[in-house]
Design an enzyme around this catalytic site. Structure first.
Site, short mmCIF file in Angstrom:
data_model
loop_
_atom_site.label_atom_id
_atom_site.label_comp_id
_atom_site.label_asym_id
_atom_site.label_seq_id
_atom_site.Cartn_x
_atom_site.Cartn_y
_atom_site.Cartn_z
N GLY A 227 -2.52 29.26 3.20
CA GLY A 227 -1.37 29.01 2.32
C GLY A 227 -0.09 29.36 3.05
N SER A 228 0.92 29.73 2.28
CA SER A 228 2.23 29.98 2.86
C SER A 228 2.25 31.32 3.61
CB SER A 228 3.29 30.01 1.76
OG SER A 228 3.01 31.07 0.88
N GLY A 232 0.50 34.84 2.64
CA GLY A 232 -0.49 35.31 3.63
C GLY A 232 -0.25 36.77 4.01
N GLU A 249 -4.68 31.88 7.36
CA GLU A 249 -4.12 30.77 8.15
C GLU A 249 -2.87 30.34 7.39
OE1 GLU A 249 -2.77 27.84 9.82
OE2 GLU A 249 -4.09 26.79 8.44
N CYS A 283 -0.29 21.85 8.00
CA CYS A 283 0.14 23.05 8.75
C CYS A 283 0.36 22.71 10.21
CB CYS A 283 -0.80 24.22 8.56
SG CYS A 283 -2.47 23.80 8.19
N GLU A 384 9.28 26.99 8.47
CA GLU A 384 8.38 25.88 8.15
C GLU A 384 8.92 25.14 6.93
OE1 GLU A 384 4.40 26.75 6.59
OE2 GLU A 384 3.64 25.33 8.08
P1 ADP Z 1 2.02 26.92 -1.20
O1 ADP Z 1 3.44 27.32 -1.19
O2 ADP Z 1 1.63 26.02 -0.11
O3 ADP Z 1 1.49 26.52 -2.53
P2 ADP Z 1 0.90 29.55 -1.58
O4 ADP Z 1 0.69 30.58 -0.53
O5 ADP Z 1 1.83 29.84 -2.68
O6 ADP Z 1 1.26 28.26 -0.77
O7 ADP Z 1 -0.49 29.14 -2.23
C1 ADP Z 1 -1.69 28.98 -1.53
C2 ADP Z 1 -2.82 29.51 -2.39
O8 ADP Z 1 -2.62 30.91 -2.57
C3 ADP Z 1 -2.87 28.92 -3.79
O9 ADP Z 1 -4.21 28.81 -4.20
C4 ADP Z 1 -2.14 29.96 -4.63
O10 ADP Z 1 -2.47 29.95 -5.99
C5 ADP Z 1 -2.61 31.22 -3.96
N1 ADP Z 1 -1.72 32.39 -4.15
C6 ADP Z 1 -0.39 32.41 -4.41
N2 ADP Z 1 0.07 33.69 -4.49
C7 ADP Z 1 -1.00 34.49 -4.27
C8 ADP Z 1 -1.18 35.91 -4.19
N3 ADP Z 1 -0.17 36.76 -4.38
N4 ADP Z 1 -2.42 36.39 -3.91
C9 ADP Z 1 -3.45 35.55 -3.69
N5 ADP Z 1 -3.34 34.20 -3.77
C10 ADP Z 1 -2.14 33.67 -4.03
#
Ligand code: ADP
Length: 496
Positions: A227-228, A232, A249, A283, A384
């Protein structure tokens, strides 16, 4: 047709205890609801983790080749449903159908590959220094894994996490992206059809708080997150605080270097594919292009023309080359970055606006966007963007190009176009990224090699691949010495 989704806990399809739901939309027709999914609570997460823990002793004792048979069956089911699943990926996430089918193909490839790993999972057997004693290392599963996935590869990334976790003998709780719950649900339905025992794979839908409940849960042994970058970092800190194994990642600021001697038409094709494929929402998307001075003007003109020819629209139509942005939030974020680039003084050469013409008027579309006169310190050069936005730079030498390429906190993917063997060797050695492409774009990693990056791109073992990749994440080593001498033998102790 609106899909009514449920969680999958201990082999049963169930609603959230909260009764709250959320919807996923078709980004090409934002008034079209694709699915309604449960917004899961801590209680749902807890039940899923308990089911996975209860299933672990049985699943981990099934011989790995037998576990592999379920993945082989799954690969066949995925192959049979590929078209339907691909169309769902396009409806829920927006990428054009050939790319959506590629997304599913990646899941199929990973299923076959990891099924085969069930007959390897090899450790090492080495001679002992003492007589009548043997010494070996074996891979054993970690336990219960929490897998948290993003929306940009809604079938491939869950596959990248689930299949190696399962073949290694772990049980899993998946929390897929809130933007693409229907795609993840289909994958779990197929695993059920393939015969996965109850509790081995569990699915909880929801937002970040549901993911975070999983990361914090004491019953989870390992976390695999994509994810972001900001999320991360948080996941890493929380996982480390509770002694979990983890792999993250996250971001990239990937680069294509174009040397003047390159096949420049090929480089333009690679740049278009790298920057605007999946509307830049990969990514590994190329968001910086560094061109050697003698080729710069020609390259910029050709790239601009080619970007202008891309046909935007509904990814299900065969004429469409670039789909929408996945969500309103992401759409606004990309437009904000374009505004930042203009404010910072970069030249907006083309695009930069929402596309609201013709069939684009009902979705979240942004024109392919090219910035020139970008300074390395600008935010659009460093952060990014995750959209169809690319920054161009002019350099004199390959050394300058490599230095510019490495001037980022990220280190996922880099490419160089050149016919000069020395320049390509320099790039191969000196680019500090997890993936390097020579005469190919920054996207297109194959599943049989490790995927991931350096620096702030992520931590922990890489995904995909076998040894040196995913198997290193989903197993831990156990070393076994067996002494059959019947006497007390002491290693490393000198004999009197
Ligand atoms: P994007 O901005 O690409 O959506 P995120 O990092 O917000 O990326 O989301 C990627 C995944 O991580 C999603 O499944 C989201 O629900 C989950 N997510 C978002 N915040 C958290 C957190 N604090 N802890 C664990 N998972 C999270």
């Amino acid at each position: 047709m609106v899909e009514r989704l449920k969680n999958f806990i201990n082999g049963r399809w169930v609603d959230s205890r909260s009764d709250r739901t959320f919807i996923s939309l078709n980004p090409a027709y934002k008034s079209e609801t694709v699915a309604v999914a449960p917004d899961s609570t801590m209680t749902d997460v807890d039940e899923a983790v308990k089911a996975a823990r209860a299933a672990f002793p049985v699943w981990s004792h099934i011989p790995a080749p037998r576990r592999g048979e379920i993945l082989f069956k799954l690969a066949e089911l995925l192959t049979r449903r590929k078209t339907a699943l691909g169309k769902l990926v396009t409806r829920e996430m927006g990428k054009v159908l050939p790319e959506a089918l590629g997304d599913v193909q990646e899941a199929i490839d990973m299923a076959y590959y990891m099924a085969g790993e069930g007959r390897r999972l090899s450790g090492e057997s080495v001679p002992s220094e003492l007589p009548n004693k043997d010494a070996k290392s074996v891979r054993v599963p970690i336990g219960v894994f929490g897998c948290i996935t993003p929306w940009n590869f809604p079938t491939a990334i869950p596959a990248w996490k689930l299949f190696p976790a399962l073949i290694a003998g772990n049980t899993v709780v998946l929390k897929p992206a809130e933007e693409t719950p229907a795609c993840a649900t289909k994958m779990i339905e197929l695993l059920e059809e393939a015969g996965i025992p109850s509790g081995v794979v569990n699915l909880v839908h929801g937002f970040g708080k549901t993911g975070e409940a999983l990361v914090k849960h004491p019953g989870i042994d390992g976390i695999s997150f994509t994810g972001s970058a900001a999320t991360g970092r948080r996941v890493e800190a929380l996982a480390a605080a509770t002694h979990k194994t983890f792999s993250t990642e996250t971001g990239g600021k990937n680069v294509i270097i174009v040397m003047a001697d390159a096949d420049l038409d090929l480089a333009v094709d690679g740049a278009i594919w790298g920057a605007f494929g999946t509307s830049g929402q990969r990514c590994t998307a190329a968001s910086r292009i560094v061109v050697q001075a003698p080729a710069y003007d020609w390259f910029v003109a050709r790239l601009t023309k080619a970007a202008g020819r891309l046909r935007l629209g509904d990814g299900l139509k065969s004429s469409t080359q670039m789909g929408p942005i996945v969500s309103k939030a992401q759409y606004e974020r990309v437009l904000e970055y374009i505004a930042v680039g203009k404010r910072e003084g970069a030249t907006l050469l083309r695009g930069g606006r929402p596309c609201t013409q013709g069939e684009c008027k009902q979705g979240w579309f942004i024109e392919p966007t090219i910035f020139t006169d970008v300074k390395p310190g600008m935010r659009i050069a460093r952060e990014e963007i995750f959209g169809p936005v690319v920054c161009l730079f002019k350099v004199e030498t390959v050394d300058e190009a490599i230095a510019l390429a490495n001037d980022t906190v990220y280190g996922l993917s880099a490419a160089i176009y050149t016919k000069d063997v020395n320049a390509s060797a320099r790039a191969e050695r000196d680019l500090d990224t997890g993936l390097i492409y020579i005469n190919a774009s920054t996207i297109g990693a194959e599943i049989q090699l490790p995927f991931g990056g350096t620096k702030a791109t992520g931590s922990g073992p890489r995904e995909a691949g076998g040894r040196g990749g995913a198997l290193d994440l989903y197993t831990k080593w156990k070393v076994i010495y067996r002494d059959f001498s019947g006497a007390l033998q002491r290693a490393q102790i000198d004999k009197e």
